[in-house]
Design a protein around this motif. Structure first.
Motif, PDB file in Angstrom:
ATOM      1  N   LEU A 270      38.178  72.362 -26.159  1.00 19.33           N
ATOM      2  CA  LEU A 270      37.675  71.173 -26.489  1.00 19.33           C
ATOM      3  C   LEU A 270      37.764  70.086 -25.411  1.00 19.33           C
ATOM      4  CD1 LEU A 270      39.359  70.847 -30.001  1.00 19.33           C
ATOM      5  CD2 LEU A 270      37.092  71.691 -29.526  1.00 19.33           C
ATOM      6  N   ARG A 271      38.920  70.001 -24.543  1.00 22.22           N
ATOM      7  CA  ARG A 271      38.999  69.252 -23.482  1.00 22.22           C
ATOM      8  C   ARG A 271      37.677  69.504 -22.400  1.00 22.22           C
ATOM      9  NH1 ARG A 271      42.991  69.841 -20.014  1.00 22.22           N
ATOM     10  NH2 ARG A 271      42.185  67.703 -18.814  1.00 22.22           N
ATOM     11  N   LEU A 272      36.890  70.480 -22.383  1.00 19.65           N
ATOM     12  CA  LEU A 272      35.906  70.827 -21.432  1.00 19.65           C
ATOM     13  C   LEU A 272      34.915  69.566 -21.733  1.00 19.65           C
ATOM     14  CD1 LEU A 272      35.348  74.715 -21.792  1.00 19.65           C
ATOM     15  CD2 LEU A 272      36.175  73.424 -19.770  1.00 19.65           C
ATOM     16  N   GLY A 273      34.680  69.198 -23.103  1.00 21.58           N
ATOM     17  CA  GLY A 273      33.892  68.292 -23.415  1.00 21.58           C
ATOM     18  C   GLY A 273      32.440  68.596 -23.127  1.00 21.58           C
ATOM     19  N   LEU A 274      32.071  69.637 -23.445  1.00 21.64           N
ATOM     20  CA  LEU A 274      30.717  70.241 -23.139  1.00 21.64           C
ATOM     21  C   LEU A 274      29.942  69.651 -24.293  1.00 21.64           C
ATOM     22  CD1 LEU A 274      31.559  73.850 -22.454  1.00 21.64           C
ATOM     23  CD2 LEU A 274      31.246  71.977 -20.585  1.00 21.64           C
ATOM     24  N   VAL A 275      28.583  69.281 -23.595  1.00 25.66           N
ATOM     25  CA  VAL A 275      27.542  68.882 -24.485  1.00 25.66           C
ATOM     26  C   VAL A 275      26.669  69.839 -25.184  1.00 25.66           C
ATOM     27  CG1 VAL A 275      25.450  67.447 -24.399  1.00 25.66           C
ATOM     28  CG2 VAL A 275      27.386  66.636 -23.195  1.00 25.66           C
ATOM     29  N   GLY A 276      26.383  69.625 -26.310  1.00 28.57           N
ATOM     30  CA  GLY A 276      25.238  70.352 -26.956  1.00 28.57           C
ATOM     31  C   GLY A 276      23.962  69.957 -27.366  1.00 28.57           C
ATOM     32  N   ARG A 277      23.056  70.625 -27.528  1.00 25.90           N
ATOM     33  CA  ARG A 277      21.843  70.054 -27.730  1.00 25.90           C
ATOM     34  C   ARG A 277      21.453  69.796 -29.627  1.00 25.90           C
ATOM     35  NH1 ARG A 277      17.844  67.453 -28.066  1.00 25.90           N
ATOM     36  NH2 ARG A 277      15.581  67.583 -26.811  1.00 25.90           N
ATOM     37  N   MET A 278      21.266  68.880 -30.051  1.00 27.08           N
ATOM     38  CA  MET A 278      20.703  68.881 -31.420  1.00 27.08           C
ATOM     39  C   MET A 278      19.183  68.888 -31.594  1.00 27.08           C
ATOM     40  SD  MET A 278      23.760  68.774 -33.022  1.00 27.08           S
ATOM     41  CE  MET A 278      23.486  67.924 -34.493  1.00 27.08           C
ATOM     42  N   HIS A 279      18.739  67.854 -32.495  1.00 26.65           N
ATOM     43  CA  HIS A 279      17.450  68.097 -32.945  1.00 26.65           C
ATOM     44  C   HIS A 279      16.666  67.048 -32.301  1.00 26.65           C
ATOM     45  CE1 HIS A 279      19.625  64.970 -34.954  1.00 26.65           C
ATOM     46  NE2 HIS A 279      18.279  64.290 -35.369  1.00 26.65           N
ATOM     47  N   GLY A 280      15.286  67.101 -32.704  1.00 24.33           N
ATOM     48  CA  GLY A 280      14.248  65.936 -32.342  1.00 24.33           C
ATOM     49  C   GLY A 280      14.460  65.448 -30.751  1.00 24.33           C
ATOM     50  N   GLY A 281      13.857  64.195 -30.838  1.00 19.94           N
ATOM     51  CA  GLY A 281      13.830  63.661 -29.357  1.00 19.94           C
ATOM     52  C   GLY A 281      15.044  63.293 -28.695  1.00 19.94           C
TER      53      GLY A 281
ATOM     54  N   TRP B  21      18.438  64.260 -28.922  1.00 22.90           N
ATOM     55  CA  TRP B  21      19.848  63.949 -29.611  1.00 22.90           C
ATOM     56  C   TRP B  21      20.690  65.094 -29.115  1.00 22.90           C
ATOM     57  CZ3 TRP B  21      21.456  60.170 -32.595  1.00 22.90           C
ATOM     58  CH2 TRP B  21      20.534  59.435 -33.111  1.00 22.90           C
ATOM     59  N   TYR B  22      21.941  64.686 -29.021  1.00 20.04           N
ATOM     60  CA  TYR B  22      22.919  65.535 -28.455  1.00 20.04           C
ATOM     61  C   TYR B  22      24.140  65.675 -29.233  1.00 20.04           C
ATOM     62  CZ  TYR B  22      20.068  66.110 -24.523  1.00 20.04           C
ATOM     63  OH  TYR B  22      18.742  66.246 -23.521  1.00 20.04           O
ATOM     64  N   CYS B  23      25.382  66.077 -28.948  1.00 25.31           N
ATOM     65  CA  CYS B  23      26.582  66.181 -29.564  1.00 25.31           C
ATOM     66  C   CYS B  23      27.594  66.594 -28.453  1.00 25.31           C
ATOM     67  CB  CYS B  23      26.668  66.861 -30.965  1.00 25.31           C
ATOM     68  SG  CYS B  23      26.745  68.789 -30.519  1.00 25.31           S
ATOM     69  N   ALA B  24      28.784  66.259 -28.889  1.00 26.20           N
ATOM     70  CA  ALA B  24      30.047  66.731 -27.975  1.00 26.20           C
ATOM     71  C   ALA B  24      31.229  66.591 -28.683  1.00 26.20           C
ATOM     72  CB  ALA B  24      29.891  65.940 -26.580  1.00 26.20           C
ATOM     73  N   PRO B  25      32.314  67.353 -28.362  1.00 31.58           N
ATOM     74  CA  PRO B  25      33.474  67.392 -28.929  1.00 31.58           C
ATOM     75  C   PRO B  25      34.267  66.064 -28.999  1.00 31.58           C
ATOM     76  CG  PRO B  25      33.449  69.383 -27.765  1.00 31.58           C
ATOM     77  CD  PRO B  25      32.125  68.593 -27.267  1.00 31.58           C
ATOM     78  N   ASN B  26      34.158  65.293 -27.784  1.00 28.97           N
ATOM     79  CA  ASN B  26      34.753  64.059 -27.730  1.00 28.97           C
ATOM     80  C   ASN B  26      33.865  62.787 -28.141  1.00 28.97           C
ATOM     81  OD1 ASN B  26      32.930  64.263 -25.559  1.00 28.97           O
ATOM     82  ND2 ASN B  26      34.386  63.998 -24.090  1.00 28.97           N
ATOM     83  N   ALA B  27      32.778  62.977 -29.037  1.00 30.41           N
ATOM     84  CA  ALA B  27      31.879  62.068 -29.252  1.00 30.41           C
ATOM     85  C   ALA B  27      32.088  62.064 -30.939  1.00 30.41           C
ATOM     86  CB  ALA B  27      30.418  62.385 -29.097  1.00 30.41           C
ATOM     87  N   SER B  28      32.207  60.770 -31.378  1.00 33.54           N
ATOM     88  CA  SER B  28      32.281  60.511 -32.889  1.00 33.54           C
ATOM     89  C   SER B  28      31.054  61.041 -33.764  1.00 33.54           C
ATOM     90  CB  SER B  28      32.733  59.040 -33.249  1.00 33.54           C
ATOM     91  OG  SER B  28      31.635  58.153 -32.789  1.00 33.54           O
ATOM     92  N   SER B  29      30.121  60.871 -33.168  1.00 35.93           N
ATOM     93  CA  SER B  29      28.706  61.417 -33.831  1.00 35.93           C
ATOM     94  C   SER B  29      27.584  61.756 -32.876  1.00 35.93           C
ATOM     95  CB  SER B  29      28.247  60.237 -34.590  1.00 35.93           C
ATOM     96  OG  SER B  29      28.019  58.964 -33.770  1.00 35.93           O
ATOM     97  N   ALA B  30      26.460  62.235 -33.366  1.00 37.44           N
ATOM     98  CA  ALA B  30      25.446  62.747 -32.516  1.00 37.44           C
ATOM     99  C   ALA B  30      24.849  61.358 -31.757  1.00 37.44           C
ATOM    100  CB  ALA B  30      24.353  63.421 -33.399  1.00 37.44           C
ATOM    101  N   PHE B  31      24.315  61.722 -30.657  1.00 36.54           N
ATOM    102  CA  PHE B  31      23.958  60.580 -29.738  1.00 36.54           C
ATOM    103  C   PHE B  31      22.571  60.788 -29.290  1.00 36.54           C
ATOM    104  CE2 PHE B  31      26.833  62.861 -27.334  1.00 36.54           C
ATOM    105  CZ  PHE B  31      26.081  63.180 -25.861  1.00 36.54           C
ATOM    106  N   GLN B  32      21.822  59.780 -28.837  1.00 39.17           N
ATOM    107  CA  GLN B  32      20.312  59.978 -28.290  1.00 39.17           C
ATOM    108  C   GLN B  32      20.287  59.987 -26.920  1.00 39.17           C
ATOM    109  OE1 GLN B  32      17.311  58.229 -30.570  1.00 39.17           O
ATOM    110  NE2 GLN B  32      15.713  59.982 -30.036  1.00 39.17           N
ATOM    111  N   VAL B  33      19.561  60.563 -26.035  1.00 38.73           N
ATOM    112  CA  VAL B  33      19.358  60.264 -24.721  1.00 38.73           C
ATOM    113  C   VAL B  33      17.751  60.302 -24.404  1.00 38.73           C
ATOM    114  CG1 VAL B  33      19.640  60.824 -22.247  1.00 38.73           C
ATOM    115  CG2 VAL B  33      21.584  60.927 -23.972  1.00 38.73           C
TER     116      VAL B  33
END
Length: 220
Positions: free
Chosen positions: A175-186, A188-200
């Motif tokens: 969990l401390r690695l804080g690795l980013v995961g790919r989500m959906h659409g244009g 969108w990403y997620c990460a263990p240390n993020a409260s919700s999905a975010f967009q870049v």
């Protein structure tokens, strides 16, 4: 809703796959061309496949113009690549390396990323990545024109000591690695240390960037 994948258009299949198979780990792949030019690109059609032999798989789609992606060509030409995993702190740099750039442009230099020498393969590792897998090409599958599924055999792995809980037992503080995961659409990403999905937002094609002043300040 029932979907007949044999009848759906490829782009529609892609929408279903990428909006349902989530989160997907991101392979931040570094390669070298046969002429020694570096290339870096992120891919989310990626995962571990086997422990003996230790294999991971990359799905490398054809480029937007139908040609083979630089990463795919480099892997076929040299038989080597490195999969770096993406920490939250590097999300903007990772996104910048997804830019549609000519083969002679090194995305690592474009994004201002430092690298570290690998131990068993020629492509370098990305220093900011807490985990990296050095790979040699095991099996290439051209599943469609200029579209590859690549099986790579992991010949060396690197995990930042800061995230090792017990070296003798090979326990990692995942969990401390804080690795980013790919989500959906244009974008969108997620990460263990993020409260919700975010967009870049994906960067504009390289051809539209007249000079370095169009790059984010922190990437120059």
């Amino acid at each position: 809703m029932e979907l007949d994948f044999e009848q759906l258009a490829p782009d529609d299949r892609y929408k279903i796959l990428t909006s349902t198979i989530v989160p997907r780990p991101i392979a931040w792949v570094t390669t070298l061309s046969k002429n020694g030019v570096g290339n870096t690109a992120p891919f989310s059609f990626f995962n571990a496949m086997s422990k003996a032999p230790p294999l991971l798989a990359l799905g490398l789609q054809a480029d937007s113009d139908g040609s083979m992606k630089d990463s795919a060509r480099n892997i076929l030409d040299t038989g080597e690549f490195v999969v770096n995993l993406v920490p939250s702190a590097a999300i903007e740099a990772m996104n910048l390396t997804s830019i549609d750039a000519p083969p002679d442009i090194d995305e690592l230099a474009l994004a201002g990323l430092e690298t570290v020498a690998s131990t068993k393969v020629r492509p370098r590792r990305i220093a900011v990545s807490p985990v990296a897998f050095e790979c040699r090409l095991h099996t290439p599958l051209e599943v469609a024109k200029n579209q590859l599924v690549v099986l790579g055999e992991i010949v060396a792995a690197h995990v930042d000591d800061a995230f090792i809980l017990d070296a003798e037992k090979f326990y990692v503080d995942t969990l401390r690695l804080g690795l980013v995961g790919r989500m959906h659409g244009g974008g969108w990403y997620c990460a263990p240390n993020a409260s919700s999905a975010f967009q870049v937002e994906r960067p504009a094609p390289f051809a539209t960037r007249a000079n370095a002043s169009t790059l984010p300040e922190q990437k120059r």
